[in-house]
Design a protein around this motif. Structure first.
Motif, PDB file in Angstrom:
ATOM      1  N   UNK A 125      10.906  10.810  -5.513  1.00 48.04           N
ATOM      2  CA  UNK A 125       9.744  10.081  -5.011  1.00 48.04           C
ATOM      3  C   UNK A 125       9.078   9.427  -6.206  1.00 48.04           C
ATOM      4  N   UNK A 126       8.853   8.120  -6.114  1.00 51.24           N
ATOM      5  CA  UNK A 126       8.259   7.421  -7.241  1.00 51.24           C
ATOM      6  C   UNK A 126       7.328   6.309  -6.821  1.00 51.24           C
ATOM      7  N   UNK A 127       6.310   6.073  -7.659  1.00 50.47           N
ATOM      8  CA  UNK A 127       5.427   4.929  -7.458  1.00 50.47           C
ATOM      9  C   UNK A 127       5.849   3.828  -8.413  1.00 50.47           C
ATOM     10  N   UNK A 128       5.953   2.620  -7.862  1.00 48.09           N
ATOM     11  CA  UNK A 128       6.411   1.454  -8.596  1.00 48.09           C
ATOM     12  C   UNK A 128       5.453   0.293  -8.356  1.00 48.09           C
ATOM     13  N   UNK A 136      13.954  -2.513  -4.124  1.00 43.10           N
ATOM     14  CA  UNK A 136      14.833  -1.347  -4.004  1.00 43.10           C
ATOM     15  C   UNK A 136      15.091  -1.020  -2.538  1.00 43.10           C
ATOM     16  N   UNK A 137      14.067  -1.169  -1.703  1.00 38.69           N
ATOM     17  CA  UNK A 137      14.161  -0.780  -0.297  1.00 38.69           C
ATOM     18  C   UNK A 137      14.657  -1.895   0.623  1.00 38.69           C
ATOM     19  N   UNK A 138      14.792  -3.113   0.118  1.00 37.52           N
ATOM     20  CA  UNK A 138      15.074  -4.256   0.990  1.00 37.52           C
ATOM     21  C   UNK A 138      16.485  -4.214   1.564  1.00 37.52           C
ATOM     22  N   UNK A 159      13.548   4.915   1.478  1.00 34.43           N
ATOM     23  CA  UNK A 159      12.442   4.766   2.424  1.00 34.43           C
ATOM     24  C   UNK A 159      11.218   4.256   1.679  1.00 34.43           C
ATOM     25  N   UNK A 160      10.686   3.114   2.145  1.00 35.17           N
ATOM     26  CA  UNK A 160       9.410   2.635   1.600  1.00 35.17           C
ATOM     27  C   UNK A 160       8.322   3.397   2.338  1.00 35.17           C
ATOM     28  N   UNK A 161       7.572   4.227   1.621  1.00 40.04           N
ATOM     29  CA  UNK A 161       6.636   5.140   2.272  1.00 40.04           C
ATOM     30  C   UNK A 161       5.273   4.529   2.536  1.00 40.04           C
ATOM     31  N   UNK A 162       4.626   3.993   1.491  1.00 42.30           N
ATOM     32  CA  UNK A 162       3.287   3.429   1.684  1.00 42.30           C
ATOM     33  C   UNK A 162       2.854   2.634   0.457  1.00 42.30           C
ATOM     34  N   UNK A 176       0.060  -4.997  -7.180  1.00 35.33           N
ATOM     35  CA  UNK A 176       0.029  -3.985  -6.125  1.00 35.33           C
ATOM     36  C   UNK A 176       1.103  -2.930  -6.394  1.00 35.33           C
ATOM     37  N   UNK A 177       0.940  -1.762  -5.789  1.00 37.79           N
ATOM     38  CA  UNK A 177       1.870  -0.660  -6.013  1.00 37.79           C
ATOM     39  C   UNK A 177       2.398  -0.126  -4.688  1.00 37.79           C
ATOM     40  N   UNK A 178       3.544   0.523  -4.757  1.00 36.36           N
ATOM     41  CA  UNK A 178       4.131   1.119  -3.565  1.00 36.36           C
ATOM     42  C   UNK A 178       4.920   2.362  -3.922  1.00 36.36           C
ATOM     43  N   UNK A 179       5.018   3.284  -2.970  1.00 33.83           N
ATOM     44  CA  UNK A 179       5.739   4.534  -3.184  1.00 33.83           C
ATOM     45  C   UNK A 179       6.992   4.544  -2.309  1.00 33.83           C
ATOM     46  N   UNK A 180       8.117   4.895  -2.918  1.00 37.43           N
ATOM     47  CA  UNK A 180       9.377   4.985  -2.181  1.00 37.43           C
ATOM     48  C   UNK A 180      10.006   6.365  -2.385  1.00 37.43           C
ATOM     49  N   UNK A 181      10.872   6.726  -1.445  1.00 42.41           N
ATOM     50  CA  UNK A 181      11.625   7.982  -1.567  1.00 42.41           C
ATOM     51  C   UNK A 181      13.119   7.679  -1.490  1.00 42.41           C
ATOM     52  N   UNK A 182      13.873   8.256  -2.410  1.00 42.23           N
ATOM     53  CA  UNK A 182      15.326   8.147  -2.408  1.00 42.23           C
ATOM     54  C   UNK A 182      15.907   9.490  -1.976  1.00 42.23           C
ATOM     55  N   UNK A 183      16.816   9.450  -1.025  1.00 35.11           N
ATOM     56  CA  UNK A 183      17.501  10.656  -0.580  1.00 35.11           C
ATOM     57  C   UNK A 183      19.003  10.413  -0.719  1.00 35.11           C
ATOM     58  N   UNK A 184      19.646  11.220  -1.537  1.00 38.25           N
ATOM     59  CA  UNK A 184      21.066  10.993  -1.824  1.00 38.25           C
ATOM     60  C   UNK A 184      21.913  11.031  -0.549  1.00 38.25           C
ATOM     61  N   UNK A 185      22.829  10.085  -0.436  1.00 34.51           N
ATOM     62  CA  UNK A 185      23.697  10.003   0.735  1.00 34.51           C
ATOM     63  C   UNK A 185      24.659  11.185   0.768  1.00 34.51           C
ATOM     64  N   UNK A 186      24.830  11.757   1.942  1.00 32.75           N
ATOM     65  CA  UNK A 186      25.787  12.852   2.108  1.00 32.75           C
ATOM     66  C   UNK A 186      27.214  12.334   1.996  1.00 32.75           C
ATOM     67  N   UNK A 187      27.413  11.102   2.480  1.00 28.78           N
ATOM     68  CA  UNK A 187      28.742  10.502   2.456  1.00 28.78           C
ATOM     69  C   UNK A 187      28.666   9.171   1.703  1.00 28.78           C
ATOM     70  N   UNK A 188      29.051   9.131   0.439  1.00 31.47           N
ATOM     71  CA  UNK A 188      28.978   7.878  -0.330  1.00 31.47           C
ATOM     72  C   UNK A 188      29.898   6.811   0.262  1.00 31.47           C
TER      73      UNK A 188
END
Length: 250
Positions: A125-128, A136-138, A159-162, A176-188
């Protein structure tokens, strides 16, 4: 106290509700190894230190901030790695999660560093800066979609969170800033090789306004370039499309 160093991409979050919201966006169970990147003045660090049963470390480059954190939050002593995150070795054995109000001037480099560690990093989870977070999320067929979108999404669900309003900071930034979450794919994605995939994506977007058969001439046989997909532009291809094309590269 401490000073704001724009040269290090520093921006200090002051809204406590937003700090708690960012921390709560990363599910952390007891026993989790957790790395914070760029704790700065400790805006979210103080909440991370309260998480029960978590093995916590933080990477901070600025000596002034290290001194401030150790004085203000004694619980962090022995948990700070005083180093450049882009040069630091993997800080844990086994899996660990990453969180941070990332320094904006190296935020994309931070993501690529995390990609190198992806076998050990299941979630981030990071703020950018909002523009970077959106890229990143597009998704394909949007103007924000590009190299970083494809390379990150090849290995992580994004996921673009807020949004984070400028007034949550002191002083308020001009971006402006935004927070996103990266969740590693189970199946690459199935790709011929990571090296080919990266070369393909970077080459395709290097001339994003042109049909793919133009920038990709050096990478494919002439008969392959005659296929319909090469009449498209780079932004029209999904991550799966790029992965599939690696199997046809020279």
């Amino acid at each position: 106290m401490y000073t704001l160093k724009k040269s290090l991409g520093q921006h200090f979050l002051r809204d406590e509700n937003m700090c708690r919201k960012i921390v709560s966006s990363l599910p952390v169970a007891p026993g989790t190894q957790l790395l914070e990147v760029g704790p700065g003045g400790g805006a979210i660090t103080k909440y991370l230190l309260e998480l029960p049963g978590v093995d916590f470390k933080a990477v901070e480059f600025d000596q002034e901030k290290v001194d401030f954190l150790e004085k203000t939050y004694p619980a962090i002593r022995g948990k700070i790695i005083h180093a450049d995150f882009l040069k630091v070795p993997v800080p844990f054995e086994g899996p660990f999660k990453v969180i941070g109000n990332f320094p904006y001037n190296i935020s994309t480099e931070i993501l690529f560093r995390i990609l190198e560690w992806r076998d050990q990093v299941p979630e981030v989870v990071g703020m950018f800066q909002k523009e970077v977070a959106q890229r990143v999320a597009s998704v394909y067929n949007t103007k924000e979609y590009g190299v970083i979108s494809v390379l990150i999404q090849a290995f992580y669900k994004v996921d673009y969170l807020f949004d984070v309003h400028e007034n949550c900071f002191n002083p308020p930034p001009k971006v402006k800033s935004g927070v996103i979450r990266l969740t590693r794919l189970q199946q690459p994605y199935d790709m011929a090789s990571e090296r080919k995939f990266i070369t393909l994506v970077k080459t395709a977007f290097n001339q994003r306004r042109k049909q793919l058969r133009n920038p990709l001439k050096p990478l494919f046989a002439k008969e392959t370039l005659a296929e319909d997909i090469f009449t498209k532009r780079a932004e029209a291809l999904t991550v799966a499309d790029f992965a599939a094309l690696t199997h046809k590269m020279l």
